[in-house]
Design a protein around this motif. Structure first.
Motif, PDB file in Angstrom:
ATOM      1  N   MET A   1      13.051  -4.028   8.156  1.00 11.87           N
ATOM      2  CA  MET A   1      11.771  -4.461   8.646  1.00 11.87           C
ATOM      3  C   MET A   1      10.839  -3.259   8.790  1.00 11.87           C
ATOM      4  N   THR A   2       9.604  -3.431   8.365  1.00 12.06           N
ATOM      5  CA  THR A   2       8.624  -2.360   8.382  1.00 12.06           C
ATOM      6  C   THR A   2       7.763  -2.455   9.641  1.00 12.06           C
ATOM      7  N   THR A   3       7.582  -1.321  10.320  1.00 13.40           N
ATOM      8  CA  THR A   3       6.721  -1.295  11.501  1.00 13.40           C
ATOM      9  C   THR A   3       5.261  -1.215  11.049  1.00 13.40           C
ATOM     10  N   PRO A   4       4.314  -1.549  11.927  1.00 15.38           N
ATOM     11  CA  PRO A   4       2.893  -1.406  11.558  1.00 15.38           C
ATOM     12  C   PRO A   4       2.527   0.023  11.163  1.00 15.38           C
ATOM     13  N   ALA A   5       3.103   1.009  11.842  1.00 15.02           N
ATOM     14  CA  ALA A   5       2.815   2.408  11.506  1.00 15.02           C
ATOM     15  C   ALA A   5       3.317   2.746  10.106  1.00 15.02           C
ATOM     16  N   GLN A   6       4.524   2.282   9.766  1.00 10.54           N
ATOM     17  CA  GLN A   6       5.060   2.529   8.419  1.00 10.54           C
ATOM     18  C   GLN A   6       4.221   1.825   7.370  1.00 10.54           C
ATOM     19  N   SER A   7       3.789   0.623   7.669  1.00 12.85           N
ATOM     20  CA  SER A   7       2.957  -0.137   6.747  1.00 12.85           C
ATOM     21  C   SER A   7       1.635   0.579   6.493  1.00 12.85           C
ATOM     22  N   ALA A   8       1.044   1.150   7.555  1.00 12.76           N
ATOM     23  CA  ALA A   8      -0.208   1.890   7.411  1.00 12.76           C
ATOM     24  C   ALA A   8      -0.012   3.124   6.532  1.00 12.76           C
ATOM     25  N   LEU A   9       1.108   3.816   6.709  1.00 12.78           N
ATOM     26  CA  LEU A   9       1.405   4.988   5.883  1.00 12.78           C
ATOM     27  C   LEU A   9       1.574   4.581   4.423  1.00 12.78           C
ATOM     28  N   GLN A  10       2.306   3.499   4.185  1.00  6.28           N
ATOM     29  CA  GLN A  10       2.504   3.039   2.805  1.00  6.28           C
ATOM     30  C   GLN A  10       1.179   2.664   2.157  1.00  6.28           C
ATOM     31  N   THR A  11       0.280   2.046   2.921  1.00  8.38           N
ATOM     32  CA  THR A  11      -1.036   1.697   2.398  1.00  8.38           C
ATOM     33  C   THR A  11      -1.824   2.945   2.044  1.00  8.38           C
ATOM     34  N   SER A  12      -1.786   3.951   2.916  1.00  3.98           N
ATOM     35  CA  SER A  12      -2.489   5.211   2.645  1.00  3.98           C
ATOM     36  C   SER A  12      -1.968   5.871   1.378  1.00  3.98           C
ATOM     37  N   VAL A  13      -0.671   5.909   1.238  1.00  4.89           N
ATOM     38  CA  VAL A  13      -0.050   6.520   0.060  1.00  4.89           C
ATOM     39  C   VAL A  13      -0.457   5.763  -1.205  1.00  4.89           C
ATOM     40  N   ALA A  14      -0.431   4.457  -1.151  1.00  4.60           N
ATOM     41  CA  ALA A  14      -0.822   3.644  -2.313  1.00  4.60           C
ATOM     42  C   ALA A  14      -2.299   3.851  -2.656  1.00  4.60           C
ATOM     43  N   ARG A  15      -3.150   3.974  -1.647  1.00  5.97           N
ATOM     44  CA  ARG A  15      -4.583   4.192  -1.896  1.00  5.97           C
ATOM     45  C   ARG A  15      -4.842   5.530  -2.578  1.00  5.97           C
ATOM     46  N   LEU A  16      -3.945   6.475  -2.415  1.00  5.02           N
ATOM     47  CA  LEU A  16      -4.086   7.765  -3.090  1.00  5.02           C
ATOM     48  C   LEU A  16      -3.610   7.707  -4.541  1.00  5.02           C
ATOM     49  N   GLY A  17      -3.052   6.577  -4.942  1.00  8.27           N
ATOM     50  CA  GLY A  17      -2.665   6.385  -6.330  1.00  8.27           C
ATOM     51  C   GLY A  17      -1.249   6.791  -6.667  1.00  8.27           C
ATOM     52  N   TYR A  18      -0.439   7.099  -5.666  1.00  7.67           N
ATOM     53  CA  TYR A  18       0.939   7.489  -5.941  1.00  7.67           C
ATOM     54  C   TYR A  18       1.749   6.275  -6.380  1.00  7.67           C
ATOM     55  N   THR A  19       2.536   6.465  -7.449  1.00  5.06           N
ATOM     56  CA  THR A  19       3.357   5.388  -7.985  1.00  5.06           C
ATOM     57  C   THR A  19       4.766   5.895  -8.265  1.00  5.06           C
ATOM     58  N   GLY A  20       5.651   4.983  -8.543  1.00  3.68           N
ATOM     59  CA  GLY A  20       7.049   5.309  -8.798  1.00  3.68           C
ATOM     60  C   GLY A  20       7.236   6.301  -9.932  1.00  3.68           C
ATOM     61  N   GLY A  21       8.133   7.246  -9.722  1.00  7.90           N
ATOM     62  CA  GLY A  21       8.494   8.204 -10.745  1.00  7.90           C
ATOM     63  C   GLY A  21       7.614   9.440 -10.813  1.00  7.90           C
ATOM     64  N   GLN A  22       6.539   9.485 -10.053  1.00  4.77           N
ATOM     65  CA  GLN A  22       5.658  10.648 -10.109  1.00  4.77           C
ATOM     66  C   GLN A  22       6.291  11.867  -9.445  1.00  4.77           C
ATOM     67  N   VAL A  23       5.948  13.035  -9.980  1.00  6.21           N
ATOM     68  CA  VAL A  23       6.370  14.306  -9.405  1.00  6.21           C
ATOM     69  C   VAL A  23       5.171  14.871  -8.651  1.00  6.21           C
ATOM     70  N   ILE A  24       5.360  15.148  -7.362  1.00  8.27           N
ATOM     71  CA  ILE A  24       4.296  15.661  -6.506  1.00  8.27           C
ATOM     72  C   ILE A  24       4.683  17.059  -6.040  1.00  8.27           C
ATOM     73  N   GLN A  25       3.812  18.033  -6.316  1.00  6.08           N
ATOM     74  CA  GLN A  25       4.047  19.402  -5.867  1.00  6.08           C
ATOM     75  C   GLN A  25       3.248  19.633  -4.596  1.00  6.08           C
ATOM     76  N   GLU A  26       3.918  20.124  -3.562  1.00  3.72           N
ATOM     77  CA  GLU A  26       3.319  20.283  -2.241  1.00  3.72           C
ATOM     78  C   GLU A  26       3.015  21.751  -1.942  1.00  3.72           C
ATOM     79  N   PHE A  27       1.809  21.979  -1.405  1.00  3.37           N
ATOM     80  CA  PHE A  27       1.366  23.315  -1.012  1.00  3.37           C
ATOM     81  C   PHE A  27       0.963  23.291   0.461  1.00  3.37           C
ATOM     82  N   GLY A  28       1.127  24.402   1.148  1.00  6.88           N
ATOM     83  CA  GLY A  28       0.649  24.526   2.522  1.00  6.88           C
ATOM     84  C   GLY A  28       1.525  23.868   3.570  1.00  6.88           C
TER      85      GLY A  28
END
Length: 141
Positions: free
Chosen positions: A1-28
């Motif tokens: 079961m997903t909490t409202p906070a987790q759901s909000a995070l998933q929505t934010s991530v999806a709005r940034l265009g992240y999709t399955g299989g992508q490689v994301i390089q993190e800085f900072g």
């Protein structure tokens, strides 16, 4: 079961265009980043975030940026080094009123100087706002 906070995070991530299989390089990455947001990206893409030393092609770069971190233009240019065609740079900055906040005009200026433009801002998580930077579209004839 997903909490409202987790759901909000998933929505934010999806709005940034992240999709399955992508490689994301993190800085900072530092102790003040939002780990739940990071985990939401990994859940969405199904891949672990890669660190600054990653040498392969990335689909997107994620920059955690604070006012005193130095030159944002340099950070964006560094993030472009391994970025594949059509990739994006996401700059996460602390929200207004928090120590280390970066003005939107500074992000816009860094994007323009690096040959990019802003493509939207997302309320990423409690303390951070995400601004997506992309290459300008070429005109169609």
């Amino acid at each position: 079961m997903t909490t409202p906070a987790q759901s909000a995070l998933q929505t934010s991530v999806a709005r940034l265009g992240y999709t399955g299989g992508q490689v994301i390089q993190e800085f900072g990455y530092d102790g003040d980043v939002d780990d739940d947001f990071r985990f939401a990206i990994e859940d969405q893409t199904g891949t672990d975030l890669e660190d600054e030393d990653y040498q392969e092609v990335a689909d997107s770069s994620l920059i955690w940026w604070r006012k005193d971190d130095g030159d944002l233009v340099d950070a964006v240019v560094d993030a472009l080094t391994n970025l594949g065609d059509g990739g994006s740079v996401v700059v996460l900055t602390l929200k207004a009123g928090r120590p280390g906040h970066v003005e939107a005009s500074d992000i816009e200026e860094a994007a323009t100087t690096a040959g990019l433009h802003t493509s939207g801002t997302v309320n990423a998580c409690d303390d951070w706002t995400a601004t997506k930077l992309v290459a300008p579209r070429t005109g169609r004839r």
